[in-house]
Every structure is written in structure tokens, then in C-alpha cells.
Design a protein around this motif. Structure first.
Motif, mmCIF file in Angstrom:
data_model
loop_
_atom_site.group_PDB
_atom_site.id
_atom_site.type_symbol
_atom_site.label_atom_id
_atom_site.label_comp_id
_atom_site.label_asym_id
_atom_site.label_seq_id
_atom_site.Cartn_x
_atom_site.Cartn_y
_atom_site.Cartn_z
ATOM 1 N N ASN A 1 0.769 -1.229 0.374
ATOM 2 C CA ASN A 1 -0.064 0.045 -0.352
ATOM 3 C C ASN A 1 0.726 1.340 -0.170
ATOM 4 O OD1 ASN A 1 -1.475 2.279 1.775
ATOM 5 N ND2 ASN A 1 -3.433 0.882 1.204
ATOM 6 N N ASP A 2 0.911 1.922 -1.058
ATOM 7 C CA ASP A 2 1.895 2.597 -1.207
ATOM 8 C C ASP A 2 1.663 3.831 0.140
ATOM 9 O OD1 ASP A 2 2.876 2.090 -3.424
ATOM 10 O OD2 ASP A 2 1.007 2.927 -4.749
ATOM 11 N N GLY A 3 0.147 4.932 0.513
ATOM 12 C CA GLY A 3 0.631 5.472 1.775
ATOM 13 C C GLY A 3 0.900 4.729 2.802
ATOM 14 N N ILE A 4 0.088 4.017 3.142
ATOM 15 C CA ILE A 4 1.096 3.039 4.214
ATOM 16 C C ILE A 4 2.390 3.088 3.900
ATOM 17 C CG2 ILE A 4 1.320 1.109 5.516
ATOM 18 C CD1 ILE A 4 -1.825 0.699 4.991
ATOM 19 N N ARG A 5 3.042 2.299 3.341
ATOM 20 C CA ARG A 5 4.962 2.990 2.928
ATOM 21 C C ARG A 5 5.605 3.700 2.718
ATOM 22 N NH1 ARG A 5 4.479 0.342 -1.549
ATOM 23 N NH2 ARG A 5 4.964 2.574 -2.698
ATOM 24 N N GLU A 6 4.515 4.780 2.891
ATOM 25 C CA GLU A 6 4.795 6.690 2.473
ATOM 26 C C GLU A 6 5.081 7.050 3.711
ATOM 27 O OE1 GLU A 6 2.869 8.592 -0.880
ATOM 28 O OE2 GLU A 6 3.923 6.925 -2.809
ATOM 29 N N THR A 7 3.756 7.031 4.644
ATOM 30 C CA THR A 7 3.385 6.975 5.763
ATOM 31 C C THR A 7 4.803 6.899 6.647
ATOM 32 O OG1 THR A 7 1.199 7.877 5.611
ATOM 33 C CG2 THR A 7 2.030 7.398 7.831
ATOM 34 N N THR A 8 4.499 5.394 6.834
ATOM 35 C CA THR A 8 5.549 4.429 7.468
ATOM 36 C C THR A 8 7.350 4.462 7.590
ATOM 37 O OG1 THR A 8 4.459 2.682 7.670
ATOM 38 C CG2 THR A 8 6.742 2.474 8.588
ATOM 39 N N VAL A 9 7.223 5.123 5.542
ATOM 40 C CA VAL A 9 9.141 5.827 5.893
ATOM 41 C C VAL A 9 9.070 6.830 6.280
ATOM 42 C CG1 VAL A 9 10.102 6.305 3.912
ATOM 43 C CG2 VAL A 9 8.857 4.379 4.120
ATOM 44 N N SER A 10 8.138 8.599 6.241
ATOM 45 C CA SER A 10 8.128 9.291 6.093
ATOM 46 C C SER A 10 8.069 9.489 8.497
ATOM 47 C CB SER A 10 6.986 10.149 6.134
ATOM 48 O OG SER A 10 7.097 11.373 7.075
ATOM 49 N N ILE A 11 8.043 8.539 8.828
ATOM 50 C CA ILE A 11 7.845 8.774 9.983
ATOM 51 C C ILE A 11 8.613 7.863 10.944
ATOM 52 C CG2 ILE A 11 6.738 7.106 12.482
ATOM 53 C CD1 ILE A 11 4.351 6.943 10.934
ATOM 54 N N LEU A 12 9.335 7.225 10.579
ATOM 55 C CA LEU A 12 10.743 7.108 10.608
ATOM 56 C C LEU A 12 11.853 7.588 10.108
ATOM 57 C CD1 LEU A 12 10.090 2.806 9.669
ATOM 58 C CD2 LEU A 12 10.112 4.369 11.537
ATOM 59 N N LYS A 13 11.969 8.542 8.784
ATOM 60 C CA LYS A 13 13.168 8.739 8.522
ATOM 61 C C LYS A 13 13.001 9.851 8.950
ATOM 62 C CE LYS A 13 14.237 7.957 3.863
ATOM 63 N NZ LYS A 13 13.743 8.578 2.558
ATOM 64 N N GLY A 14 12.096 10.245 10.327
ATOM 65 C CA GLY A 14 11.594 11.779 10.862
ATOM 66 C C GLY A 14 12.638 11.630 12.600
ATOM 67 N N VAL A 15 12.380 10.529 12.586
ATOM 68 C CA VAL A 15 13.541 10.516 14.371
ATOM 69 C C VAL A 15 14.721 9.868 13.897
ATOM 70 C CG1 VAL A 15 11.045 9.845 15.347
ATOM 71 C CG2 VAL A 15 12.285 7.859 14.198
ATOM 72 N N GLY A 16 15.093 9.737 12.311
ATOM 73 C CA GLY A 16 16.756 9.496 12.084
ATOM 74 C C GLY A 16 17.004 8.570 11.199
ATOM 75 N N TYR A 17 15.812 7.167 10.966
ATOM 76 C CA TYR A 17 15.831 5.826 10.677
ATOM 77 C C TYR A 17 16.663 6.076 8.913
ATOM 78 C CZ TYR A 17 14.496 3.195 14.748
ATOM 79 O OH TYR A 17 14.612 3.606 16.365
ATOM 80 N N GLU A 18 17.282 5.385 8.519
ATOM 81 C CA GLU A 18 17.975 4.870 7.227
ATOM 82 C C GLU A 18 16.476 4.358 6.337
ATOM 83 O OE1 GLU A 18 21.377 4.403 5.902
ATOM 84 O OE2 GLU A 18 22.298 5.564 7.371
ATOM 85 N N VAL A 19 15.955 3.973 5.811
ATOM 86 C CA VAL A 19 15.167 2.990 5.347
ATOM 87 C C VAL A 19 15.266 3.532 3.909
ATOM 88 C CG1 VAL A 19 12.317 3.104 5.358
ATOM 89 C CG2 VAL A 19 13.561 4.217 7.049
ATOM 90 N N THR A 20 14.752 1.865 3.849
ATOM 91 C CA THR A 20 15.294 1.190 2.311
ATOM 92 C C THR A 20 12.976 0.937 1.867
ATOM 93 O OG1 THR A 20 17.501 0.907 2.252
ATOM 94 C CG2 THR A 20 15.728 -0.364 0.442
ATOM 95 N N GLU A 21 12.956 1.140 1.158
ATOM 96 C CA GLU A 21 11.381 0.858 0.088
ATOM 97 C C GLU A 21 11.051 -0.313 -0.553
ATOM 98 O OE1 GLU A 21 8.448 3.630 -0.731
ATOM 99 O OE2 GLU A 21 10.297 5.056 0.343
ATOM 100 N N ALA A 22 10.719 -1.565 0.131
ATOM 101 C CA ALA A 22 10.341 -2.500 -0.846
ATOM 102 C C ALA A 22 8.586 -2.183 -0.593
ATOM 103 C CB ALA A 22 10.403 -3.609 -0.344
ATOM 104 N N VAL A 23 8.102 -2.894 -2.479
ATOM 105 C CA VAL A 23 6.354 -3.140 -2.601
ATOM 106 C C VAL A 23 6.029 -4.288 -2.974
ATOM 107 C CG1 VAL A 23 7.130 -0.823 -3.874
ATOM 108 C CG2 VAL A 23 7.103 -2.417 -4.903
ATOM 109 N N ASP A 24 6.285 -5.192 -1.807
ATOM 110 C CA ASP A 24 6.288 -6.880 -2.440
ATOM 111 C C ASP A 24 7.490 -7.316 -1.134
ATOM 112 O OD1 ASP A 24 7.120 -7.906 -4.779
ATOM 113 O OD2 ASP A 24 6.288 -7.017 -5.473
ATOM 114 N N GLY A 25 6.750 -8.514 -1.203
ATOM 115 C CA GLY A 25 7.100 -9.755 -0.688
ATOM 116 C C GLY A 25 8.814 -9.980 -1.447
ATOM 117 N N GLN A 26 8.515 -9.895 -3.162
ATOM 118 C CA GLN A 26 9.698 -10.580 -3.735
ATOM 119 C C GLN A 26 10.264 -8.910 -3.581
ATOM 120 O OE1 GLN A 26 10.093 -13.624 -5.377
ATOM 121 N NE2 GLN A 26 12.483 -12.863 -5.776
ATOM 122 N N ASP A 27 9.927 -8.470 -3.847
ATOM 123 C CA ASP A 27 10.504 -6.785 -3.562
ATOM 124 C C ASP A 27 11.688 -6.548 -2.627
ATOM 125 O OD1 ASP A 27 11.999 -4.489 -4.440
ATOM 126 O OD2 ASP A 27 10.658 -2.801 -3.600
#
Length: 121
Positions: A5-31
Motif C-alpha cells: 500500500n503506497d500510502g501506508i509505506r510512504e507514511t511509515t517511511v516518513s515517520i521513521l526518517k523523521g526520527v533519524g532512521y535510514e529507510v529502504t522501501e519495498a513494494v511487495d514480498g519479492q522486492d
């Protein structure tokens, strides 16, 4: 962070980056599997239900060498006892969506701390 889910992924990434984590995104299990194989990750937040490969499959099939990340599972569905037992200690936390930002940050922090405390092979 793996979620189809693009919205959930983008929100989660934003929250984690906002507190200083480096984040890599994946769009599905294979990715997610491809990125886990190519990188060195301490923590992975992963959705249970995704196309191609689901989060449970990823946790069960990730290469144990080098040591896999500490997994935090996320789902809009309930986590049944069979799933918790099946995944055992490979998953450090199970979070129900929608995940309050504070719960997400605390779960990732606990997982990151555990990785720092346990020896990495």
C-alpha cells in the motif's frame, strides 16, 4: 519497510526518517527479499499480506547468513497464535494497522536495540 500500500509505506517511511532512521522501501514480498539479499539491514518492518510473496514467506525464507534483520510484522488483520508460533523469535513485534506513530517508533527502537545487544555472526 515493505508494504504494497503506497500510502501506508510512504507514511511509515516518513515517520521513521523523521526520527533519524535510514529507510529502504519495498513494494511487495519479492522486492523485500531482493533488497534484503543485497543489503545489510538491522530491522525490517514488513506487511503480512502482499502480492508475489507475503511477509510470512519473507521471514521464513530470508537467508540466515549473514544474520537477518530483526523483523517487525504489520497487518490490518489479527495475528493468530499459529502465525506467532510459526515465526517464533524471528519476529520481535507484531503491530496492528493502522499503527500509531509512537507504537511504530517504539517497536523499531526495541528491535534496533536488540540487534545492538545480540552478537551478529
Amino acid at each position: 519497510m515493505a508494504d504494497d500500500n503506497d500510502g501506508i509505506r510512504e507514511t511509515t517511511v516518513s515517520i521513521l526518517k523523521g526520527v533519524g532512521y535510514e529507510v529502504t522501501e519495498a513494494v511487495d514480498g519479492q522486492d523485500a527479499m531482493e533488497k534484503l539479499a543485497a543489503g545489510d539491514f538491522d530491522v525490517a518492518v514488513i506487511d503480512v499480506k502482499m502480492p508475489k510473496r507475503d511477509g510470512v514467506w519473507v521471514v521464513e525464507n530470508v537467508d540466515p547468513v549473514p544474520p537477518p534483520p530483526a523483523f517487525v510484522m504489520a497487518s490490518a488483520y489479527n495475528f493468530d497464535d499459529e502465525m506467532r508460533t510459526r515465526l517464533g523469535t524471528r519476529v520481535l513485534d507484531f503491530l496492528r494497522k493502522p499503527i500509531p506513530p509512537r507504537d511504530l517508533i517504539e517497536a523499531v527502537g526495541r528491535a534496533a536495540e536488540r540487534v545492538r545487544v545480540l552478537p551478529r555472526r
